[in-house]
Design an enzyme around this catalytic site. Structure first.
Site, PDB file in Angstrom:
ATOM      1  N   ASN A   9       0.865  -1.184   0.000  1.00  0.00           N
ATOM      2  CA  ASN A   9       0.000   0.000   0.000  1.00  0.00           C
ATOM      3  C   ASN A   9       0.902   1.234   0.000  1.00  0.00           C
ATOM      4  O   ASN A   9       1.524   1.541   1.013  1.00  0.00           O
ATOM      5  CB  ASN A   9      -0.881  -0.034   1.257  1.00  0.00           C
ATOM      6  CG  ASN A   9      -1.696   1.242   1.435  1.00  0.00           C
ATOM      7  OD1 ASN A   9      -1.800   2.048   0.514  1.00  0.00           O
ATOM      8  ND2 ASN A   9      -2.267   1.418   2.618  1.00  0.00           N
ATOM      9  N   TRP A  10       0.935   1.905  -1.147  1.00  0.00           N
ATOM     10  CA  TRP A  10       1.858   3.037  -1.275  1.00  0.00           C
ATOM     11  C   TRP A  10       1.301   4.319  -0.652  1.00  0.00           C
ATOM     12  O   TRP A  10       1.999   5.334  -0.603  1.00  0.00           O
ATOM     13  CB  TRP A  10       2.179   3.284  -2.746  1.00  0.00           C
ATOM     14  CG  TRP A  10       2.963   2.201  -3.415  1.00  0.00           C
ATOM     15  CD1 TRP A  10       3.332   0.991  -2.885  1.00  0.00           C
ATOM     16  CD2 TRP A  10       3.494   2.225  -4.749  1.00  0.00           C
ATOM     17  NE1 TRP A  10       4.054   0.270  -3.804  1.00  0.00           N
ATOM     18  CE2 TRP A  10       4.173   1.001  -4.955  1.00  0.00           C
ATOM     19  CE3 TRP A  10       3.468   3.162  -5.786  1.00  0.00           C
ATOM     20  CZ2 TRP A  10       4.806   0.694  -6.161  1.00  0.00           C
ATOM     21  CZ3 TRP A  10       4.095   2.863  -6.983  1.00  0.00           C
ATOM     22  CH2 TRP A  10       4.757   1.632  -7.161  1.00  0.00           C
ATOM     23  N   LYS A  11       0.046   4.298  -0.259  1.00  0.00           N
ATOM     24  CA  LYS A  11      -0.602   5.481   0.361  1.00  0.00           C
ATOM     25  C   LYS A  11      -0.388   6.715  -0.526  1.00  0.00           C
ATOM     26  O   LYS A  11      -0.385   6.585  -1.745  1.00  0.00           O
ATOM     27  CB  LYS A  11      -0.058   5.675   1.778  1.00  0.00           C
ATOM     28  CG  LYS A  11      -0.075   4.386   2.600  1.00  0.00           C
ATOM     29  CD  LYS A  11       0.230   4.581   4.030  1.00  0.00           C
ATOM     30  CE  LYS A  11       0.278   3.228   4.717  1.00  0.00           C
ATOM     31  NZ  LYS A  11       0.388   3.315   6.160  1.00  0.00           N
ATOM     32  N   HIS A  94      -9.064   0.616   5.229  1.00  0.00           N
ATOM     33  CA  HIS A  94      -7.755   0.832   5.861  1.00  0.00           C
ATOM     34  C   HIS A  94      -7.930   1.742   7.078  1.00  0.00           C
ATOM     35  O   HIS A  94      -8.757   2.657   7.075  1.00  0.00           O
ATOM     36  CB  HIS A  94      -6.785   1.465   4.852  1.00  0.00           C
ATOM     37  CG  HIS A  94      -5.388   1.487   5.352  1.00  0.00           C
ATOM     38  ND1 HIS A  94      -4.931   2.473   6.187  1.00  0.00           N
ATOM     39  CD2 HIS A  94      -4.352   0.621   5.176  1.00  0.00           C
ATOM     40  CE1 HIS A  94      -3.669   2.215   6.506  1.00  0.00           C
ATOM     41  NE2 HIS A  94      -3.298   1.102   5.898  1.00  0.00           N
ATOM     42  N   GLU A  96      -6.354   4.183   8.131  1.00  0.00           N
ATOM     43  CA  GLU A  96      -6.240   5.629   7.873  1.00  0.00           C
ATOM     44  C   GLU A  96      -7.531   6.181   7.279  1.00  0.00           C
ATOM     45  O   GLU A  96      -7.901   7.325   7.539  1.00  0.00           O
ATOM     46  CB  GLU A  96      -5.022   5.903   6.964  1.00  0.00           C
ATOM     47  CG  GLU A  96      -3.721   5.697   7.728  1.00  0.00           C
ATOM     48  CD  GLU A  96      -2.553   5.236   6.886  1.00  0.00           C
ATOM     49  OE1 GLU A  96      -2.574   5.389   5.651  1.00  0.00           O
ATOM     50  OE2 GLU A  96      -1.586   4.708   7.480  1.00  0.00           O
ATOM     51  N   GLU A 166      -4.888  -5.559  10.701  1.00  0.00           N
ATOM     52  CA  GLU A 166      -3.864  -4.539  10.886  1.00  0.00           C
ATOM     53  C   GLU A 166      -4.093  -3.833  12.217  1.00  0.00           C
ATOM     54  O   GLU A 166      -4.889  -2.888  12.287  1.00  0.00           O
ATOM     55  CB  GLU A 166      -3.946  -3.509   9.759  1.00  0.00           C
ATOM     56  CG  GLU A 166      -3.723  -4.089   8.384  1.00  0.00           C
ATOM     57  CD  GLU A 166      -3.161  -3.053   7.427  1.00  0.00           C
ATOM     58  OE1 GLU A 166      -2.032  -3.228   6.992  1.00  0.00           O
ATOM     59  OE2 GLU A 166      -3.844  -2.058   7.163  1.00  0.00           O
ATOM     60  N   GLY A 172       2.810   1.818  10.718  1.00  0.00           N
ATOM     61  CA  GLY A 172       3.703   2.959  10.533  1.00  0.00           C
ATOM     62  C   GLY A 172       4.424   3.374  11.807  1.00  0.00           C
ATOM     63  O   GLY A 172       5.033   4.439  11.856  1.00  0.00           O
ATOM     64  N   SER A 212       4.001  -2.636  10.201  1.00  0.00           N
ATOM     65  CA  SER A 212       5.459  -2.589  10.332  1.00  0.00           C
ATOM     66  C   SER A 212       6.151  -3.902   9.963  1.00  0.00           C
ATOM     67  O   SER A 212       7.117  -4.293  10.613  1.00  0.00           O
ATOM     68  CB  SER A 212       5.849  -2.132  11.744  1.00  0.00           C
ATOM     69  OG  SER A 212       5.335  -0.831  11.988  1.00  0.00           O
ATOM     70  N   GLY A 233       3.057  -1.270   4.253  1.00  0.00           N
ATOM     71  CA  GLY A 233       3.048   0.168   3.995  1.00  0.00           C
ATOM     72  C   GLY A 233       4.447   0.652   3.669  1.00  0.00           C
ATOM     73  O   GLY A 233       4.948   0.491   2.557  1.00  0.00           O
ATOM     74  N   GLY A 234       5.115   1.234   4.664  1.00  0.00           N
ATOM     75  CA  GLY A 234       6.419   1.879   4.463  1.00  0.00           C
ATOM     76  C   GLY A 234       7.427   1.041   3.691  1.00  0.00           C
ATOM     77  O   GLY A 234       8.098   1.546   2.774  1.00  0.00           O
TER      78      GLY A 234
HETATM   79  C1  PEP Z   1      -0.407  -0.202   6.227  1.00  0.00           C
HETATM   80  O1  PEP Z   1      -0.537   0.993   6.100  1.00  0.00           O
HETATM   81  O2  PEP Z   1      -1.290  -0.969   5.813  1.00  0.00           O
HETATM   82  C2  PEP Z   1       0.778  -0.697   6.905  1.00  0.00           C
HETATM   83  C3  PEP Z   1       0.795  -1.939   7.301  1.00  0.00           C
HETATM   84  O3  PEP Z   1       1.798   0.202   7.090  1.00  0.00           O
HETATM   85  P1  PEP Z   1       3.263  -0.107   7.682  1.00  0.00           P
HETATM   86  O4  PEP Z   1       3.751  -1.347   6.994  1.00  0.00           O
HETATM   87  O5  PEP Z   1       4.067   1.104   7.309  1.00  0.00           O
HETATM   88  O6  PEP Z   1       3.100  -0.273   9.144  1.00  0.00           O
END
Ligand code: PEP
Length: 249
Positions: A9-11, A94, A96, A166, A172, A212, A233-234
């Site tokens: 997920n590049w957000k 998600h 967010e 999640e 994040g 993470s 994510g990141g």
């Molecule tokens: C996400 O946003 O779905 C996520 C898992 O982010 P991260 O890997 O950065 O925690």
């Protein structure tokens, strides 16, 4: 056998040039893997991303969509528009979207229904906040998120659904659920799905972990029997890190 999936997920990251560059690097370096590999760039770059993955095993997916098919919804994207450019899978719910854009279980139920009406596949996200876990309410919160948005569905719908647990406190933040915490919750999720839809469906549904995940912790988390991959994510923003995670499957 359940599908294994690693989805990035590049957000709200990567402009068009960066999107093309990251996809090209990913496609070039992608190892042989039994997992499905997905990337979710921002809406404005989806069309080009679809062209960039052509001929590879990488699927381009959307980060969100609206629950109506057309109309006066300024700034929104309809599922049919996604399908029309070759995007057949969408991330819904998600944390967010829930936290910053007010997406509730009720709204998500409508999005789920619309995605299914369009024949789309979805990665449905849910998970507890830190206070919920501290209060020992994490199982209740997860169960109600699932029940509220998904339990009205007919059994046939489940072939279009991927679940992504999640925990909000791990997204994040650099803090990851331990492999044991992830397994405990994933097993609970499978039991919950069994109670509503039976064991066959519960055993077939892919359940991703997100929060993470990094190349250094992926294989331990993915080794758990009820963890079928990850939503990243990141670490999905660098090809080598994302590939390191795919190698953990
Ligand atoms: C996400 O946003 O779905 C996520 C898992 O982010 P991260 O890997 O950065 O925690």
């Amino acid at each position: 056998m359940r599908s294994k999936i690693v989805a990035g997920n590049w957000k709200m990251n990567k402009n068009l040039d960066e999107t093309r560059a990251l996809i090209n690097e990913l496609v070039q370096k992608l190892p042989e893997t039994s997992a499905e590999v997905m990337v979710a760039p921002t809406f404005v770059n989806l069309s080009e991303a679809v062209k960039s993955v052509a001929g590879s095993k990488v699927e381009v997916v959307a980060q969100n969509m609206h629950f109506e098919e057309s109309g006066a919804f300024t700034g929104e994207i309809a599922p049919g528009m996604l399908k029309n450019i070759g995007v057949n899978t969408v991330i819904l719910g998600h944390s967010e979207r829930r936290a910053y854009f007010g997406e509730t279980d009720t709204l998500l139920k409508k999005k789920v229904d619309r995605a299914l009406a369009q024949g789309m596949r979805m990665i449905f996200c849910f998970g507890e906040e830190l206070e919920d876990r501290k209060a020992g309410k994490h199982f209740d919160v997860v169960e109600s998120q699932l029940r509220n948005a998904l339990f009205h569905l007919p059994k046939e719908a489940w072939k279009h659904i991927v679940l992504a647990y999640e925990p909000v406190w791990a997204i994040g933040t650099g803090e990851t659920a331990s492999p044991e915490q992830a397994q405990e919750m994933h097993a609970f999720i499978r039991e919950t799905i069994t109670s509503g839809f039976g064991e066959e469906i519960a055993e077939a549904v892919t359940i991703l972990y997100g929060g993470s995940v990094k190349p250094g912790n992926a294989s331990e988390i993915f080794s758990k029997p009820d963890v079928d991959g990850g939503l990243i994510g990141g670490a999905a923003l660098k090809a080598d890190d994302f590939i390191g995670i795919i190698n953990g499957i």
